[in-house]
Design a protein around this motif. Structure first.
Motif, PDB file in Angstrom:
ATOM      1  N   TYR A  61       0.833  -1.213   0.000  1.00 39.01           N
ATOM      2  CA  TYR A  61       0.000   0.000   0.000  1.00 39.01           C
ATOM      3  C   TYR A  61       0.864   1.258   0.000  1.00 39.01           C
ATOM      4  O   TYR A  61       0.656   2.178  -0.800  1.00 39.01           O
ATOM      5  N   ALA A  62       1.856   1.318   0.902  1.00 39.14           N
ATOM      6  CA  ALA A  62       2.698   2.508   0.998  1.00 39.14           C
ATOM      7  C   ALA A  62       3.533   2.706  -0.269  1.00 39.14           C
ATOM      8  O   ALA A  62       3.703   3.841  -0.736  1.00 39.14           O
ATOM      9  N   ALA A  63       4.041   1.623  -0.834  1.00 41.18           N
ATOM     10  CA  ALA A  63       4.854   1.730  -2.048  1.00 41.18           C
ATOM     11  C   ALA A  63       4.032   2.264  -3.218  1.00 41.18           C
ATOM     12  O   ALA A  63       4.484   3.164  -3.953  1.00 41.18           O
ATOM     13  N   PHE A  64       2.820   1.742  -3.397  1.00 45.20           N
ATOM     14  CA  PHE A  64       1.982   2.211  -4.497  1.00 45.20           C
ATOM     15  C   PHE A  64       1.446   3.613  -4.237  1.00 45.20           C
ATOM     16  O   PHE A  64       1.131   4.340  -5.194  1.00 45.20           O
ATOM     17  N   ALA A  65       1.323   3.998  -2.984  1.00 47.44           N
ATOM     18  CA  ALA A  65       0.908   5.368  -2.683  1.00 47.44           C
ATOM     19  C   ALA A  65       1.938   6.358  -3.215  1.00 47.44           C
ATOM     20  O   ALA A  65       1.586   7.421  -3.754  1.00 47.44           O
ATOM     21  N   ILE A  66       3.211   6.027  -3.070  1.00 47.77           N
ATOM     22  CA  ILE A  66       4.272   6.882  -3.600  1.00 47.77           C
ATOM     23  C   ILE A  66       4.240   6.895  -5.134  1.00 47.77           C
ATOM     24  O   ILE A  66       4.341   7.956  -5.772  1.00 47.77           O
ATOM     25  N   VAL A  67       4.072   5.715  -5.730  1.00 50.21           N
ATOM     26  CA  VAL A  67       4.042   5.620  -7.193  1.00 50.21           C
ATOM     27  C   VAL A  67       2.861   6.404  -7.759  1.00 50.21           C
ATOM     28  O   VAL A  67       3.009   7.174  -8.734  1.00 50.21           O
ATOM     29  N   LEU A  68       1.688   6.235  -7.184  1.00 50.61           N
ATOM     30  CA  LEU A  68       0.498   6.939  -7.674  1.00 50.61           C
ATOM     31  C   LEU A  68       0.629   8.438  -7.493  1.00 50.61           C
ATOM     32  O   LEU A  68       0.137   9.218  -8.329  1.00 50.61           O
ATOM     33  N   ASP A  69       1.280   8.878  -6.423  1.00 47.45           N
ATOM     34  CA  ASP A  69       1.447  10.313  -6.207  1.00 47.45           C
ATOM     35  C   ASP A  69       2.410  10.912  -7.222  1.00 47.45           C
ATOM     36  O   ASP A  69       2.252  12.062  -7.640  1.00 47.45           O
ATOM     37  N   LYS A  70       3.427  10.154  -7.624  1.00 46.38           N
ATOM     38  CA  LYS A  70       4.388  10.660  -8.603  1.00 46.38           C
ATOM     39  C   LYS A  70       3.807  10.670 -10.015  1.00 46.38           C
ATOM     40  O   LYS A  70       4.016  11.614 -10.785  1.00 46.38           O
ATOM     41  N   LEU A  71       3.068   9.608 -10.380  1.00 52.61           N
ATOM     42  CA  LEU A  71       2.557   9.496 -11.744  1.00 52.61           C
ATOM     43  C   LEU A  71       1.237  10.242 -11.936  1.00 52.61           C
ATOM     44  O   LEU A  71       0.921  10.667 -13.040  1.00 52.61           O
ATOM     45  N   ARG A  72       0.440  10.365 -10.866  1.00 56.50           N
ATOM     46  CA  ARG A  72      -0.855  11.054 -10.917  1.00 56.50           C
ATOM     47  C   ARG A  72      -1.748  10.580 -12.064  1.00 56.50           C
ATOM     48  O   ARG A  72      -2.180  11.370 -12.916  1.00 56.50           O
ATOM     49  N   PRO A  73      -2.027   9.283 -12.150  1.00 57.44           N
ATOM     50  CA  PRO A  73      -2.937   8.815 -13.201  1.00 57.44           C
ATOM     51  C   PRO A  73      -4.379   9.205 -12.868  1.00 57.44           C
ATOM     52  O   PRO A  73      -4.671   9.682 -11.766  1.00 57.44           O
ATOM     53  N   LYS A  74      -5.249   8.976 -13.819  1.00 56.34           N
ATOM     54  CA  LYS A  74      -6.662   9.253 -13.567  1.00 56.34           C
ATOM     55  C   LYS A  74      -7.181   8.333 -12.462  1.00 56.34           C
ATOM     56  O   LYS A  74      -6.802   7.175 -12.372  1.00 56.34           O
ATOM     57  N   ALA A  75      -8.045   8.891 -11.617  1.00 56.61           N
ATOM     58  CA  ALA A  75      -8.651   8.149 -10.501  1.00 56.61           C
ATOM     59  C   ALA A  75      -7.598   7.624  -9.521  1.00 56.61           C
ATOM     60  O   ALA A  75      -7.787   6.586  -8.899  1.00 56.61           O
ATOM     61  N   HIS A  76      -6.482   8.366  -9.378  1.00 56.81           N
ATOM     62  CA  HIS A  76      -5.438   7.888  -8.473  1.00 56.81           C
ATOM     63  C   HIS A  76      -5.917   7.891  -7.024  1.00 56.81           C
ATOM     64  O   HIS A  76      -5.527   7.035  -6.238  1.00 56.81           O
ATOM     65  N   TYR A  77      -6.774   8.865  -6.659  1.00 55.55           N
ATOM     66  CA  TYR A  77      -7.300   8.890  -5.291  1.00 55.55           C
ATOM     67  C   TYR A  77      -8.179   7.675  -5.029  1.00 55.55           C
ATOM     68  O   TYR A  77      -8.045   6.999  -4.000  1.00 55.55           O
ATOM     69  N   GLU A  78      -9.081   7.371  -5.959  1.00 51.90           N
ATOM     70  CA  GLU A  78      -9.981   6.230  -5.790  1.00 51.90           C
ATOM     71  C   GLU A  78      -9.200   4.915  -5.745  1.00 51.90           C
ATOM     72  O   GLU A  78      -9.532   4.010  -4.963  1.00 51.90           O
ATOM     73  N   LEU A  79      -8.168   4.810  -6.585  1.00 52.73           N
ATOM     74  CA  LEU A  79      -7.359   3.589  -6.591  1.00 52.73           C
ATOM     75  C   LEU A  79      -6.617   3.407  -5.266  1.00 52.73           C
ATOM     76  O   LEU A  79      -6.508   2.294  -4.747  1.00 52.73           O
ATOM     77  N   LEU A  80      -6.120   4.505  -4.710  1.00 53.24           N
ATOM     78  CA  LEU A  80      -5.406   4.410  -3.437  1.00 53.24           C
ATOM     79  C   LEU A  80      -6.364   4.057  -2.298  1.00 53.24           C
ATOM     80  O   LEU A  80      -6.016   3.290  -1.396  1.00 53.24           O
ATOM     81  N   GLN A  81      -7.571   4.609  -2.349  1.00 50.44           N
ATOM     82  CA  GLN A  81      -8.578   4.244  -1.342  1.00 50.44           C
ATOM     83  C   GLN A  81      -8.909   2.752  -1.429  1.00 50.44           C
ATOM     84  O   GLN A  81      -9.054   2.073  -0.415  1.00 50.44           O
ATOM     85  N   LEU A  82      -9.025   2.262  -2.654  1.00 54.03           N
ATOM     86  CA  LEU A  82      -9.314   0.843  -2.859  1.00 54.03           C
ATOM     87  C   LEU A  82      -8.169  -0.029  -2.347  1.00 54.03           C
ATOM     88  O   LEU A  82      -8.397  -1.083  -1.734  1.00 54.03           O
ATOM     89  N   LEU A  83      -6.941   0.425  -2.574  1.00 52.74           N
ATOM     90  CA  LEU A  83      -5.779  -0.312  -2.082  1.00 52.74           C
ATOM     91  C   LEU A  83      -5.735  -0.296  -0.553  1.00 52.74           C
ATOM     92  O   LEU A  83      -5.374  -1.297   0.083  1.00 52.74           O
TER      93      LEU A  83
END
Length: 312
Positions: free
Chosen positions: A103-125
């Motif tokens: 979870y923490a590793a992908f939180a960093i990746v999603l914050d750097k890449l900022r794909p669409k629905a990154h907030y929803e994906l992180l909540q799901l994770l």
């Protein structure tokens, strides 16, 4: 994890993260109640990903403790390469830690890449992580039928609250109440784990009529009679009820204190603005002079009309 330090260390980790989230969510809401938007993690002022780095470091340390440092052979496998029954709980605890690391590793990746629905994906994770935590505690291989089982049963209730509020956060991102309850539940998980660690692995704190017994390489609390077991479980229920009361009071006091510290300061201005030196500004003086002139002209008009009436 089946030791005092194995419960107290992750307990303080959950407690710290929960308080960090509680502080930031309440502060954001106090400063911007209308535009409030929750977050799964919060950057620090100096190191942006400090929270996530701490989660990853704590998870990695937990995995190493469960699979390498803790076992007598410094590896959890049997001589034939299979997993022995007394090390099943080590793999279960390590799997929980692995979920938080992912979870923490992908939180960093999603914050750097900022794909669409990154907030929803992180909540799901995040929901997946709490679901993993709930599932492995619910289906734990260790014997949790006694006092320890009662502690774990009530722990699952709090984990379920964290899971539900995390899933709700996908849709209700702007709900302060959802984020507030999720933060409180994470704090509760941490405090409950700390209590479990001290009560279940400190001989002086074991309830009357119960004792610590070494089974499969780790200590468990056993009770001599059914009456002693019933009393021990009732004490656990009381502990949980007292924790609920304590956290309810803490939540209200914390919320009111944060509002007092960070709430928006609304300034009320008089109709005529007053400068710092105590004099009215030029525009206000002009408006006041215009009002006076209008009123004087109105009075003079009234006097003239009365004079005309008298002449008639």
């Amino acid at each position: 994890m089946g030791t005092l330090i194995g419960h107290v260390a992750p307990g303080f980790g959950f407690l710290f993260i929960g308080l960090w989230h509680l502080f930031n969510n309440t502060k954001l809401y106090a400063l911007n109640p209308i535009s409030f938007s929750s977050s799964q993690w919060f950057p620090s002022s100096k190191v942006r990903y400090l929270e996530l780095y701490l989660i990853m470091a704590g998870s990695w340390a937990s995995i190493a403790m469960e699979l390498v440092i803790g076992p007598e052979k410094h590896q959890p496998f049997d001589d034939d390469g299979t997993i022995p029954s007394n090390h099943l709980h080590n793999f279960e605890h390590a799997t929980i830690s692995l979920s938080f690391f992912i979870y923490a590793a992908f939180a960093i990746v999603l914050d750097k890449l900022r794909p669409k629905a990154h907030y929803e994906l992180l909540q799901l994770l995040g929901a997946f992580t709490f679901a993993q935590l709930f599932l492995l505690f619910h289906l734990h291989s260790a014997d949790h039928m006694g006092m320890e089982g009662q502690y774990h049963l009530l722990l699952q209730v709090v984990i379920l609250v964290s899971l539900i509020t995390t899933l709700m956060g996908i849709t209700y991102q702007k709900s302060f109440l959802v984020s507030f309850i999720r933060s409180l539940s994470i704090c509760f998980i941490g405090a409950w784990l700390v209590l479990m660690g001290f009560v279940l692995w400190t001989a002086r704190l074991v309830p009357k009529g119960c004792f610590m017994n070494l089974e499969d390489g780790h200590w468990v609390v056993r009770c001599k009679t059914d009456e002693a077991l019933h009393r021990a479980k009732s004490l656990v229920n009381l502990h949980f009820s007292w924790f609920l009361v304590m956290f309810a009071v803490f939540a209200m006091v914390f919320y009111l204190a944060m509002l007092r510290m960070y709430s928006e300061k609304v300034e009320y201005w008089p109709l005529g603005k007053v400068d710092e030196d105590g004099s009215e500004d030029l525009e206000s003086q002009k408006r006041n002079n215009n009002h006076l002139e209008d009123s004087k002209s109105f009075v003079s008009m009234g006097k003239d009309s009365n004079a005309l009436e008298m002449e008639r």
